[in-house]
Design a protein around this motif. Structure first.
Motif, mmCIF file in Angstrom:
data_model
loop_
_atom_site.group_PDB
_atom_site.id
_atom_site.type_symbol
_atom_site.label_atom_id
_atom_site.label_comp_id
_atom_site.label_asym_id
_atom_site.label_seq_id
_atom_site.Cartn_x
_atom_site.Cartn_y
_atom_site.Cartn_z
ATOM 1 N N THR A 417 78.918 17.001 41.340
ATOM 2 C CA THR A 417 78.865 15.896 40.401
ATOM 3 C C THR A 417 79.093 16.402 38.976
ATOM 4 O O THR A 417 79.916 15.859 38.221
ATOM 5 C CB THR A 417 77.470 15.208 40.461
ATOM 6 N N GLU A 418 78.368 17.489 38.652
ATOM 7 C CA GLU A 418 78.477 18.043 37.297
ATOM 8 C C GLU A 418 79.907 18.504 37.005
ATOM 9 O O GLU A 418 80.450 18.255 35.932
ATOM 10 C CB GLU A 418 77.502 19.216 37.179
ATOM 11 N N GLN A 420 82.607 17.380 38.327
ATOM 12 C CA GLN A 420 83.476 16.215 38.133
ATOM 13 C C GLN A 420 83.255 15.575 36.765
ATOM 14 O O GLN A 420 84.211 15.277 36.052
ATOM 15 C CB GLN A 420 83.209 15.184 39.233
ATOM 16 N N GLU A 421 81.967 15.419 36.429
ATOM 17 C CA GLU A 421 81.662 14.778 35.134
ATOM 18 C C GLU A 421 82.295 15.540 33.977
ATOM 19 O O GLU A 421 82.811 14.959 33.040
ATOM 20 C CB GLU A 421 80.138 14.746 34.938
#
Ligand code: ADP
Length: 551
Positions: A417-418, A420-421
């Motif tokens: 997630t990180e 991607q963010e």
């Protein structure tokens, strides 16, 4: 040249000189003998010469006693034929003078006298040392025989003299040679003695029954005992009682030729103290002797004991430090663990407060509560990191083959997630080998290094991390390369220490435990860790672990 002048110059009519001839072998052959004819009358001289010339000897002629004496000064004659009746100085006077000179003292003289005066002349001649006489008129055969007898005699004695001279020279050379050999031997002996005397090491010769035979002065200088005192005691008597058995065994083996050449023991000194000696001994069974070379090693031994003591002390301190460390780690662990419980209460009550207060919570109050929550959250992260660090030090790590590719995959999945963010790019150069590692520790290390690579970039920069592996001599090196802010050389060592950070938590959040954990984890797995970087130049972290394929 007239025959007279020839005679005066000592030369033969054919130009040959009176010098002795040499034979082919190098030793002088008896030269032709010189025969001196003395007569005032030329015709008589010629007559005599005619008779004896067939003998092939060197004939010298003198026309007076004076001239004869002159020849005798320079030349040695085998025989002199001396006319008795000569004017000025007759034959007798001449003979008397010839006899007076040591050189011609024994030269045979044959008087030549006429038959008329024979009786007188013969007795007088004998009294003046004549060996023979000839009566004129001469009977050639008799003259030749007489002369040849004396010539032969002269040649024989000359030969004997030459041989005696050769013998003397030979003896002299032999004597000189022996003398020089003796001098050489003496020189060598003196040098050896000097070496023996001046050596600072202890040199000695001992008998097979363990007594010193010869010792150099270094023994007295070292032990205080004189050479006589040392010779009077058995070798073993002065050995330290604790070393005596081993020394005796060594000596026995030495004589059998089975002992190592070097050994050490303590030896008594005159003042009652002991000195350590290092012995090198060479036995010679045929001579029943042991050649000994010993060295005072007391100071070396003292230094060794000192080092041993220091090492012991060091080991004690290390063990104390290890104990203190494990106590500290246990303390750290329990503090980190125990602090989490009150922290959880703080966080829970802060949450209750927020929920209960509802919309009334605003302004300053809301800000205070937010700060409490954030501090508690940071503290929780810190305690969790510390707990992990302590666990890593305390637990046993079981090493198994771990696929780097799989481990990196696990880590990337946990931060997907990180990634991607932040629109980060992570590249893995495949295939990647397997290493010997503790799987959870390896994942933790990979996580810290990849997360740092993504975190330490300029605010608007896209984080890029590349992972690639190298294989070298049984080891695998994994590179974690970023293009971030980099690390100046002077900080590169420091950042692996606990709580070492180069930035404030506002700029880059963190606890300063991550790299300490990386280093300890890698070291506990038997590997190495390092870094290549420069300020603003990105960082290339690396670690090495054993290649699983090579184990
Ligand atoms: P934290 O990341 O929690 O600050 P670490 O022990 O992981 O603590 O790192 C210690 C310090 O080393 C960091 O605060 C940072 O200053 C520096 N550092 C670590 N990794 C990098 C990197 N990839 N690029 C630049 N600086 C780094």
């Amino acid at each position: 040249m007239t025959s007279e002048r020839q005679a005066a110059s000592g030369e033969m009519p054919d130009g040959q000189s009176l010098r002795p001839e040499q034979n082919g072998s190098g030793s002088p052959a008896p030269a032709r003998a010189n025969i001196l004819l003395v007569d005032d009358r030329q015709d008589k001289i010629l007559a005599l010469e005619a008779v004896i010339s067939s003998l092939g000897e060197n004939i010298v002629k003198a026309r007076s006693g004076k001239e004869a004496l002159r020849h005798l000064l320079t030349t040695e004659f085998a025989v002199i034929l001396l006319d008795v009746s000569m004017p000025v100085m007759d034959g007798f006077e001449t003979a008397a003078l010839i006899r007076k000179r040591p050189r011609s003292e024994h030269t045979p003289i044959i008087f030549v006298t006429s038959i008329n005066n024979s009786e007188n002349h013969i007795s007088k001649g004998y009294s003046l040392g004549a060996v023979d006489y000839m009566l004129t008129p001469i009977v050639p055969e008799v003259l030749r025989t007489k002369v040849s007898v004396f010539v032969e005699l002269h040649k024989k004695s000359e030969l004997v003299r030459q041989q005696a001279e050769q013998l003397r020279q030979f003896e002299e050379a032999k004597h000189r040679r022996e003398l020089s050999e003796a001098a050489d031997r003496l020189d060598v002996e003196t040098k050896r003695n000097r070496f023996f005397t001046l050596a600072i090491d202890l040199l000695a010769i001992a008998s097979f029954d363990d007594y010193f035979i010869q010792l150099n002065p270094a023994w007295e200088a070292t032990l205080g005992f004189s050479a006589d005192e040392l010779r009077s005691k058995s070798l073993l008597e002065l050995v330290h009682p604790e070393d005596r058995t081993t020394t005796a065994e060594h000596l026995t083996r030495l004589k059998l030729g089975t002992a190592p050449r070097y050994f050490e023991n303590r030896y008594l000194c005159r003042d009652g103290s002991f000195r350590w000696l290092g012995w090198t001994a060479a036995p010679f069974a045929t001579e029943q002797l042991v050649y000994v070379f010993a060295r005072d090693i007391t100071s070396r031994k003292a230094a060794e004991t000192e080092i041993q003591n220091l090492n012991g002390e060091l080991e004690r301190r290390i063990s104390d430090l290890t104990d203190i460390n494990s106590e500290l780690e246990a303390f750290n662990y329990s503090i980190s663990h125990d602090l989490r419980a009150p922290l959880r209460s703080i966080r829970s009550f802060a949450q209750f407060l927020r929920e209960d207060s509802g919309p009334e919570l605003k302004g300053e109050r809301e800000d205070y509560l937010r700060r409490v929550e954030s501090a508690a959250k940071y503290m929780d992260v810190l305690l969790l990191d510390l707990l992990q660090y302590s666990r890593l030090s305390r637990s046993d790590l079981e090493m198994v083959p771990v696929s780097l590719e799989a481990a990196i995959g696990d880590v990337l999945a946990s931060i997907e997630t990180e990634v991607q963010e932040r629109k980060a790019e992570v590249t893995i150069r495949k295939p990647m080998p397997s290493v010997m590692a503790h799987p959870a520790t390896l994942r933790q290390i990979l996580y810290n290094l990849i997360a740092n690579g993504l975190k330490f970039v300029e605010p608007n920069q896209t984080p890029r991390v590349e992972l690639l592996s190298e294989s070298n001599d049984g080891w695998i090196r994994l590179w974690i390369i970023d293009q971030g802010i980099g690390i100046a050389p002077q900080y590169q060592k420091k950042i692996f220490g606990l709580f070492q950070r180069l930035h404030s938590t506002e700029t880059y959040p963190g606890t300063g435990i991550g790299l300490a954990l990386v280093r300890r984890g890698i070291e506990r797995m038997g590997g190495r860790v390092g870094l290549e970087s420069g300020a603003g130049a990105g960082s290339k972290f690396w670690f090495e672990l054993k290649n699983a394929a090579a184990v």
